[in-house]
Structure formats: C-alpha cells, structure tokens
Write a protein that holds these residues in place. Structure first.
Motif, PDB file in Angstrom:
ATOM      1  N   ILE A 159     -86.684 -85.294 -62.918  1.00 23.21           N
ATOM      2  CA  ILE A 159     -85.574 -85.707 -63.784  1.00 23.21           C
ATOM      3  C   ILE A 159     -84.307 -84.926 -63.466  1.00 23.21           C
ATOM      4  O   ILE A 159     -83.190 -85.430 -63.631  1.00 23.21           O
ATOM      5  CB  ILE A 159     -85.961 -85.542 -65.271  1.00 23.21           C
ATOM      6  CG1 ILE A 159     -84.900 -86.208 -66.152  1.00 23.21           C
ATOM      7  CG2 ILE A 159     -86.140 -84.078 -65.623  1.00 23.21           C
ATOM      8  CD1 ILE A 159     -85.284 -86.288 -67.606  1.00 23.21           C
ATOM      9  N   VAL A 189     -85.431 -93.194 -71.921  1.00 21.91           N
ATOM     10  CA  VAL A 189     -86.278 -93.760 -70.879  1.00 21.91           C
ATOM     11  C   VAL A 189     -87.644 -93.096 -70.927  1.00 21.91           C
ATOM     12  O   VAL A 189     -87.827 -92.035 -71.542  1.00 21.91           O
ATOM     13  CB  VAL A 189     -85.653 -93.600 -69.470  1.00 21.91           C
ATOM     14  CG1 VAL A 189     -84.314 -94.281 -69.399  1.00 21.91           C
ATOM     15  CG2 VAL A 189     -85.522 -92.128 -69.106  1.00 21.91           C
ATOM     16  N   ARG A 237     -91.616 -92.851 -68.470  1.00 19.16           N
ATOM     17  CA  ARG A 237     -92.176 -92.980 -67.124  1.00 19.16           C
ATOM     18  C   ARG A 237     -93.678 -92.797 -67.199  1.00 19.16           C
ATOM     19  O   ARG A 237     -94.177 -91.911 -67.899  1.00 19.16           O
ATOM     20  CB  ARG A 237     -91.550 -91.940 -66.194  1.00 19.16           C
ATOM     21  CG  ARG A 237     -91.996 -92.019 -64.743  1.00 19.16           C
ATOM     22  CD  ARG A 237     -91.119 -91.117 -63.891  1.00 19.16           C
ATOM     23  NE  ARG A 237     -91.554 -91.089 -62.519  1.00 19.16           N
ATOM     24  CZ  ARG A 237     -92.355 -90.163 -61.990  1.00 19.16           C
ATOM     25  NH1 ARG A 237     -92.802 -89.176 -62.774  1.00 19.16           N
ATOM     26  NH2 ARG A 237     -92.708 -90.196 -60.737  1.00 19.16           N
ATOM     27  N   TRP A 280     -88.750 -95.116 -63.527  1.00 22.89           N
ATOM     28  CA  TRP A 280     -88.257 -94.841 -64.870  1.00 22.89           C
ATOM     29  C   TRP A 280     -87.966 -96.163 -65.559  1.00 22.89           C
ATOM     30  O   TRP A 280     -87.362 -97.052 -64.978  1.00 22.89           O
ATOM     31  CB  TRP A 280     -86.997 -93.983 -64.824  1.00 22.89           C
ATOM     32  CG  TRP A 280     -87.225 -92.605 -64.319  1.00 22.89           C
ATOM     33  CD1 TRP A 280     -87.085 -92.177 -63.052  1.00 22.89           C
ATOM     34  CD2 TRP A 280     -87.636 -91.468 -65.081  1.00 22.89           C
ATOM     35  NE1 TRP A 280     -87.382 -90.843 -62.941  1.00 22.89           N
ATOM     36  CE2 TRP A 280     -87.726 -90.377 -64.187  1.00 22.89           C
ATOM     37  CE3 TRP A 280     -87.952 -91.262 -66.417  1.00 22.89           C
ATOM     38  CZ2 TRP A 280     -88.108 -89.110 -64.601  1.00 22.89           C
ATOM     39  CZ3 TRP A 280     -88.322 -89.992 -66.834  1.00 22.89           C
ATOM     40  CH2 TRP A 280     -88.402 -88.935 -65.936  1.00 22.89           C
TER      41      TRP A 280
END
Length: 1060
Positions: free
Chosen positions: A128, A226, A228, A236
C-alpha cells in the motif's frame, strides 16, 4: 467445537477452527515483531462464536476460551492506522479508527475522491505504501473541476479560486516521431476574491494547498475505501457501497481473477519443464530397456516368450491410446507400484487389468483478447476525469439549454441553419449571381439592418441578383421563366403559361377557387384532398383573408416587372410579394409564404409598391431569411446553376489529370535524383570533407565548421583575460591558434580540390536542378489541390461527427477561397466565415443512439453506470445541441485545441474527426485570428467616410429621400460594416449594379437613356465625354471616356472580365 489459541508469546500461527473447516489464519508474529495489528482486519477475522463479556455465548462455549480471547484483545499492543496512535487495546483502537475515518471523509477533497478511486480500482500494486506513492505522484499536478486551488499570477501574487473547467491537450508528434509539444492541461478558475473574473491557467500557474492533499490523508482514504483479498497478485477493489455511490464498475476483469492467476502460474510452471522433458520422464519411470546397437550377423529368431511379451507391450500401448489423449498419466499410487513385468501375462493366463488412467487438470482458458480499437464511440468506456467538451457559443437569442444567449439578438435558433445555408449558397455560386464575396458577419448585419433611411447595397444586390436568375431579361430568350411555378386561379385560360399567371394576378377575387379541381390535373386534385380549407387571400373564402398580396398587381405583373429589371424604388420588394404569393400554391411552402405575406401585404395597409418597400424595410430578420432561402432554393432549378455544376465537374476532372501528371513528373525526378546521388558517390574525392550521401548538405557542413570557429574565437576573450596573469598561458594560446589556422587552411585546400573536379561539379549542378524541379512539382501539386478544393461545389462537406453524432462544419473547407474573392470590395477582412460550426444530430441518429428504449438504457447503465443521455450531459458540459435544427460555434483558437484533446481516438467517428481537425487546425486557427483582428478594428466615421453609399439620384421617390447632407447621419450609418461592401463584379461584368436598369447600346457605341435614367457611354466617342483619370471600385486607375450626370457623378464603370 474446539478452539486452540496459543499464548501471545509463542511464535506460531493461530488457527481458529469451527467444526472441520478452517475459518481464519491470524499471524501472531505480526503483533509481536511489529507491535501492531490492524483492528479492522482483526475484527473481520474474529469468529462469530466469540462472545464478549456483555453478551452470553450463543453456542454455550466455555468461559475459559472466551476469557483467553478477551485477554488477548485487551492487551495494549494495537495501533490505530488512521491516526497512528499506539499502545491501545483492540476496542480503543477500533473507536479511534472510526473517529479518524470520519475526519478523513470530511477533510479529503470531494473533487478528488472519484478520480482517486478509479485510479486505485483493480490496481495490482501489492504494498500500500507503493500504491500511495504512485497515486500521489499522478495527482500532485492534476486538478479537477470543483476543487479549491491557488492561482499564481505572473507578478507572484496568489489568489484562491475554484476550478470550473478543465481541458487536456495531448502531446503532438512530428512525422518523424519527434516530440513537438508535451501534453499539458488548462483550467478555467473562478477567482473567489474577484467573483466577476476568471483565470485561464496552465499547469505551471496553479497549485494546491499542501494540507489539503498529503500522503497521510491519501493513505487513510485508500485504506478506508478499498479492500484486497489475501492471495498473491490480488487487485485492490473499491468497497461495494462506495462504488455504487461513484458509479465505479466492480466487475473484476478475467485476467485479474484468482482462477486466471492460478492457471497462469500453473501454465508458466508447465512451460518451464517442457513437454518433451515431461514425456521423457514419463517413459523413463516405466523402466524401458536401454537401446543398444544391433549385433552384426544373422538375425536370430525370437522365442515364444519374447513374442508374448512384445504382444503384451503392444496391447498396453493400444489400451493407453484408447484413453483418448496422450497427456493422460497414471496416478501417483499407481506409478509407484506399476511395473511392466508385473502385468506381463504368463502362458495360458489372461491379461491383468491395467490401472485406470487419470487425466491432468487443464488450466482455464486464457482471458479474452483485448479490445481492438476503434469501435463504436458510445461503446468506449467514458473517461471520468472531470473534463468535458469546451463550451460552444450560440448565435441565436434562444438556446437549447433554455438560457438567453444574446438578449439583443433577434435571431431564432430555427433561423441559424437557414442563415448559414443561404450565405454558403450565395458565396459558392457567386460567379453565377455576379456578386462579390462577403463575410458571414457582414451578411448577418445586413440581414438585420432595418431602416427606411439607409439603403444597404449588400442586402439589395443579393435579392436582385438571385431574382434575375429566375426569369431572363427581355432580350434574353424573350424573358423565359427558368423555374417551375404553380398556377394561380384565373377566369380566362390563355395560351402561354406566363400570361395565365399574370392574368390570375389581375383578378384577386377568390371565386374561381372551387373550379380548381375541374381545370387542373390529378396532381391538383390530390393537393386539394390533402390540403385543409384554404385560409389565404387567394382562397375560396373571402372572409378569411390574411393579406392583400393579390391586390398589389394590376396589368403590370411581377413576372413582367422582373423581365424589365424594374428593381428601383421598392420594385424588387414588390416582385418578392408576387413570387411568394404564387409559391404559396405549393403545400410545402404555404405556411412560410403566408407568414411573410401577412407582414408584407397587411390587411390594414394599402396594397401599393410603397407599402411593400416600407414593410420589407422593417421586417424581422427571421422572415427575411425565410424569404431569401426560398428564392435561393429556386435557383438550383435554373439552367445557369446546372451549367455551372457541370463545368465545375469537368474542371475537377482536368485538375485531377493535371495532378497525376505532376505526381508522375515528381516521381521521375526523384528516381533521377537517386541516380545522381549514386554518381556523386562514385565521383566523390577521397579527401573531400563532404560525405557522399549528403552532397547537397555540404555547404551546411562548411557553415557549421565556420560557426564552430566563430564560437571558438568568442571563447578566447575570457581566456585572454586569464592569460594576463601568467606568460605561459599566452604561449599556449598562440600555439593553439596557429594549429587551428593551419587545420582550417588544410580543410579549405581539400574542399577546393574536391570542387575542382569538373565531372563532380556537373553532377552537383544536376542534383540542384533536379531538386528545384521536385520543389516546383510539389508546389504545383499543392496549387492543384487547392483548385480542386475550390471547384468542389456540389455539396458542403462535413469535417466529421463526434460520439454523440454532432456534425462539425468548416464552411471554407471546400467550394470557396479561404479569404473570399481576392479582389472583392471587402477582401481586406481576410476571412470568409471564421468559425467552426456544430450541428446537432438528426432525428434518426438521436432516436437510435441517445434517446433509446428503456431496455437499451438499462443495458447501457449496467455497463457504464449511466444512460447515453446522461453521458451526453456529463461529457458535453453546460452547452449542447440536441437536434439538427440547433447550431453552435467555436470562434476561439484555444477551444480548437481543447476540442481536439477531448476527442477519443478509440471511437470510429471521433478518430476520423480528430484527424480532420488536426489536418485543418492550422488553417482554422489562422482565419479565426484574422476574424478577431477584423472585428477588433475601430469603425470610425472619418475612416469610413468614403465608403458611404452615394447620394440618391433626383429621380427617386420623394417619400424615400435620405437626409445625407446631415453629418450626424453619416456618423450614425458608418457603424455598420456591411455598408462598406460594393458589388465590383457586377460593375466589371455588366457595367452597372443589379439594382440599376440595364444599359442600352446602339451600333455606334452610344448609350440611350432608358425609362429609368441616363446610362454611361461604353463604346465610341460621345460629344459630352472627356478623357479623365478615373478609379474603379477595385482601386485601379485608368483613362476612359466617361460622362457625368447633372450632379457631376460618374454614372457607371466597366472593367475587364473577372477571372475566377
């Protein structure tokens, strides 16, 4: 149901089990080594069976298990990932993250949310931190409408503003692939401190507040919006509730799905091993005997046992082939126990059964191939970056968006198309009408100039020239009518059609109308059946008259007046009344003609010629354009226009042949130039400084060497200043100068020797001559292409269509010069139209692609989260056109670049339109700039004093005399640019204007005064003629025999024939 939870100090993974299924896998090493844990992730991973102290266990689990979990959650080793606070237990960190998320949602710019989410969606960046860095770099110098920014002025001042519009300009590449211009963006910013001002800035003059967009805020926003999945290479994904809010597609592409990724990894692993290697290992594991060289000698016969073994092996191979695929392999258990000798049958015993073959698991099919652009424009995914098409302007008072564009402009939107069509027709066929070209701005101004004191020559000449093509003059085929006219009702049937028409105009009584079906053909009967009860003055019911057009004519009808060219003192206005009155017999034109005639021949005014003149002088521009359009459409039926089109077609054929000849000559010259280059390489001296392949560039190389020496001498000045300190520097400098001088002399001698070769010089001369011939042929091709463009008259060619089927027109593209006629009276304007026009889609295109059925709207919404109509409103911005009767235009060169950047090359229509606009961009921008310069010129009375209309002759009607002696009137009329126009072509071709009566000549060359006035002498000597130096309308001086009237004014001028 057991749950094993190790102590936190243990470095082992924690498995939470429920029944026989693995629920979650939590790594305690994350907590112990890094002393942090994402509370949102942990809260998501907690099983539903865990009960908190405030709530009893739903499944009756033991308190020992719950107490161990609660002890773990109450440990102060959790970190809030929003604020970064550490030393918190799970519940405090969860509350902190909830509060921090609300702060992030309130502080993160709303204008950046959708673009950032679309950038992050389906991104495969694993870390990230790396993702945040990438997004931050992409959006650091990119701004979006609705965002608060700071504008940096050239003087260093900073003003806060709000981005209103954004336009992206793509990079421009040359034909050789070099970058001519980098991609950039421009923004319209509404200044907050100056509410009535806007700033047009680029990327270098706009910044964002540092606190409004930071990496920490971006990281928090991304973490909060978001998610994942937990597998390598997972993309994502925006959370579903947020994706619905911003219309973001959540369908994961096939190549990013887990199954596709796993299949891709398996396929890559299988490809590394190789198919042949796999087959080798397969057969090697079966223990096949090694191949040995055959023993020389007589062949020995096989024993019965060997024959049985060979047959058994062949039978096994046959059984394997029956399985259907060579990639089938044995299971691992069978591979370890299978032996060829184990299954070899003994004499008299049956074959042992073969193990069942298990096929390999094949990978899933590869993802579908990428889309091959271009495709249908509306099927291209919309670009949701906040940009839209540059705003268009409107010429009319009413606009498609409802707001008033020009409150002082009386033009209606339904009139704009007719205005453009009429202007284009007259300028394309200006040779046929014998009219000088004129700009569109002058034409609009002349059409709306309403005054009984000012006579606009442009307005009068246009109508008179067009009317003259409908009926010939008295001396031309006895005044034959060139168009088909509907019949008027009459009491007496006469032999000739025109006399019948004139006789009908004499009797304005409507009584013969019921007899119309009896006297006319089946077409007239059909017209009567289709038409409603007539309401015009020539109808059968006298009590519903709406005008008095029929009463304006007696024995002297409009056709006879047109034959005699009786246009003065309201004559052509009266001819228009008679023509429109007769054309009202066509059902298609009836409504328009009745509307115009109601104004020209009202019931409350006398049906006289003066009434027609007065009413036409005050008529609205919309009705004027309708009337002019009707008669212009009639001219397309005439023989003159048809002949002109045939001649233009023949001329284009000849021009194409000429172009082919020039292209052939250029090709031959290029081939000859190649031969000369080869000969130059052969004759090139060895020590020549000129490289053989670039012989023509040898002078440039010498110039570069001389420039280098000049630069060196310029660099000597600072060196000489330093040499004053030490004597050694002077000696070194003098030595270097001597060496450079000797080297320069040596190169000059070598160049002189190379140029001294006679054969070499002859070839160089031939090369120059051939190159000059190629340049001449290329210039000739360009000239022929321009002639082809101007001769292409049959129709106006459209530049192209955009994704919403809007048509784009550059009217100067074909059938007319870019600047108008070169020797027209207003040629100094330097342009013809100077605008890029946008027309809305027609009904079929609009109903088939934009206003579609509800089912099609739903399908389109599922794909792009919006309907075609919503996409049109979003991507065209605040200004649009919706039907083919609505027009807008661009007049700013910057908007052309913005429009080119807005077009998407992935669409079938827009890729063509963008190509045409890019090719025509230089021409369009040039003449837009000329139009701006022309309109910006001051229109002062002293500058236009000589351009005023001449005083009216004494033979004019007393009721229409103009007070020209008053200087204030001169100053009042000079503000109209259209009054500068003069019909120089008619003066050259005819010797008089279209509005003036024709010149009558005798055999001796003298002129005879006609019934309207005295004409000029154009032939032999005249007793009152004197040779004077005169100036014609084009500014050319010459000596000619002229006569003057009683006021001393030259009556008319005549020049040579105009070569178009």
């Amino acid at each position: 149901m057991a749950m094993a939870l190790p102590a936190p100090a243990q470095q082992k993974p924690v498995w939470l089990r429920q029944g026989h299924h693995h629920l979650h896998h939590l790594s305690t090493s994350t907590i112990l080594l890094h002393n942090r844990c994402a509370t949102s992730t942990l809260h998501h991973n907690l099983p539903s069976s865990i009960s908190y102290p405030d709530s009893p266990s739903p499944h009756g689990l033991g308190t020992r298990r719950n107490s161990r979990m609660m002890d773990f959650l109450k440990q102060k080793r959790f970190i809030c990932e929003i604020t970064g606070h550490s030393g918190l237990n799970f519940f405090d960190a969860q509350k902190s993250e909830a509060i921090g998320s609300q702060e992030v949602d309130s502080s993160f710019p709303e204008a950046l949310r959708e673009p950032v989410l679309r950038r992050v969606q389906f991104s495969t960046t694993s870390r990230i931190d790396n993702l945040v860095d990438q997004v931050f770099d992409d959006f650091r110098q990119d701004f979006y409408p609705g965002e608060t920014v700071t504008v940096v002025l050239d003087d260093g001042n900073r003003l806060n503003g709000l981005v209103r519009e954004k336009a992206k300009f793509p990079a421009l590449h040359g034909r050789d692939g070099s970058l001519e211009r980098k991609a950039f963006s421009r923004y319209f910013v509404q200044l907050m401190a100056r509410s009535d001002e806007e700033a047009l800035v680029d990327d270098d003059h706009i910044v964002r507040d540092r606190k409004a967009f930071t990496k920490q805020m971006l990281r928090s926003f991304i973490k909060n919006t978001v998610t994942r999945e937990a597998w390598t290479g997972a993309p994502w994904l925006v959370k579903p509730e947020i994706a619905v809010k911003y219309f973001i597609d959540t369908t994961v592409p096939p190549h990013l799905q887990y199954g596709s990724k796993a299949a891709e990894r398996k396929a890559n692993a299988a490809a590394k091993k190789g198919e042949q290697e796999g087959m080798h290992h397969f057969w090697a594991s079966r223990g096949l005997p090694e191949l040995k060289p055959a023993i020389k000698g007589p062949k020995s016969k096989m024993s019965p046992g060997e024959l049985a073994n060979m047959k058994n092996e062949q039978f096994q191979e046959y059984q394997r082939a029956l399985q259907g695929h060579p990639t089938f392999v044995l299971p691992k258990a069978a591979q370890t126990t299978f032996d060829m000798h184990q299954y070899s049958p003994t004499n008299g015993t049956p074959h042992s059964p073969l193990p069942h073959l298990v096929p390999k698991s094949f990978p899933k099919p590869p993802p579908p191939p990428p889309i091959k652009y271009p495709i249908e424009d509306l099927e291209v995914a919309p670009v949701r970056d906040g940009t839209h098409r540059p705003a268009i302007k409107y010429l009319s008072q009413d606009t498609p968006m409802g707001a008033s564009s020009h409150p002082d402009m009386p033009i209606l939107m339904s009139t704009v198309g007719s205005l453009l069509e009429t202007w284009n027709t007259i300028n394309v066929y200006c040779q046929v009408f014998m009219l000088d070209s004129f700009t569109f701005d002058d034409f609009v101004e002349a059409m709306q100039l309403s005054s009984t004191d000012v006579d606009c020559e442009l307005f009068n000449e246009i109508h008179c020239a067009v009317l003259k093509k409908l009926v010939n003059g008295e001396n031309d085929q006895n005044g034959a009518i060139q168009i088909s006219l509907p019949d008027l009702p009459s009491d007496d049937e006469e032999g000739e059609n025109e006399s019948n028409v004139e006789g009908s105009s004499v009797a304005p009584t409507p009584t013969p109308e019921p007899e119309k079906p009896v006297k006319r053909t089946t077409r007239s009967s059909l017209n009567k059946v289709e038409a409603k009860p007539p309401s015009r003055s020539r109808s059968a019911t006298a009590d519903v008259r709406i005008h008095r057009a029929a009463e304006m004519f007696g024995e002297y009808g409009w056709i006879q007046r047109l034959r005699k060219r009786d246009f003065r003192n309201g004559g052509w206005q009266l001819i228009m009344v008679g023509l429109l009155h007769q054309l009202a017999g066509r059902s298609r034109l009836q409504a328009d003609c009745d509307e115009i005639l109601t104004h020209l021949a009202p019931l409350d005014a006398e049906p006289t010629q003066r009434t027609a003149w007065l009413q036409y002088s005050t008529m609205d521009i919309n009705m004027r354009v309708k009337a002019l359009q009707i008669i212009c459409m009639l001219t397309l039926e005439t023989k003159a226009v048809k002949t002109f089109l045939e001649e233009s077609s023949a001329q284009m054929t000849e021009l194409r042949k000429t172009k082919i000849e020039h292209q052939r000559a250029r090709k031959e010259a290029m081939a000859q130039l190649k031969i000369y280059h080869e000969e130059c390489r052969r004759l090139q001296p060895e020590k020549s400084p000129t490289p053989p392949p670039e012989l023509v560039e040898a002078p440039e190389v010498e110039i570069e060497e001389e420039d280098t020496s000049i630069v060196d001498t310029e660099d000597e000045e600072p060196q000489s200043n330093r040499a004053l300190r030490r004597g050694n520097d002077r000696a070194v400098e003098r030595k270097r100068k001597r060496e450079e001088e000797e080297e320069r002399k040596l190169k000059a001698v070598e160049a002189k020797q190379a140029k001294g070769t006679k054969n070499y010089q002859k070839v160089l001369k031939k090369v120059e001559q051939t190159q000059e011939k190629i340049r001449k042929e290329e210039n000739a091709i360009i000239s022929v292409d321009n002639d082809l463009r101007e001769a292409d008259c049959p129709r106006t060619r459209v530049l192209g269509k955009d994704r919403f089927w809007n048509r784009y027109y550059w009217f100067e593209r074909n059938a007319m010069p870019y600047e108008g006629l070169p020797d027209a009276s207003t040629a100094d304007a330097g342009y013809a139209n100077g605008r890029l026009w946008v027309q809305g889609p027609d009904d079929l295109e609009r109903e088939g692609f934009i206003d579609v059925s509800p089912e099609e709207n739903q399908r389109y919404f599922r794909t792009f989260q919006m309907t075609p109509a919503e996409r049109k409103r979003a991507e065209e911005g605040p200004t649009s056109v919706f039907t083919a009767k609505q027009w807008g235009f661009y007049e700013n060169p910057e908007h052309i670049d913005m429009l080119i950047g807005w077009l998407d090359t992935r669409g079938n229509r827009e890729i063509k339109l963008r190509k045409e606009l890019s090719n025509q961009r230089e021409v369009i921008v040039r003449y837009m700039e000329k139009r701006k310069e022309y309109l910006a010129k001051p229109s002062e009375s002293e500058q236009d004093q000589d351009l005023l209309p001449p005083p009216p002759p004494t033979t004019r009607m007393s009721t229409r005399t103009k007070p020209y002696p008053n200087q204030d009137h001169h100053n009042r009329t000079t503000k109209y640019r259209c009054l500068r126009w003069r019909n120089e072509m008619a003066l050259r071709e005819l010797g008089h204007k279209h509005m003036d009566p024709p010149v009558l000549k005798t055999k001796s060359g003298r002129t005879i005064p006609n019934r309207k006035g005295t004409a000029v002498s154009v032939g032999g000597p005249h007793p009152n003629a004197t040779p004077l130096l005169v100036e014609d309308g084009a500014g050319k001086n010459g000596i000619g025999m002229v006569t003057r009237n009683r006021t001393g004014k030259v009556l008319s001028r005549q020049g040579g024939r105009y070569n178009f």
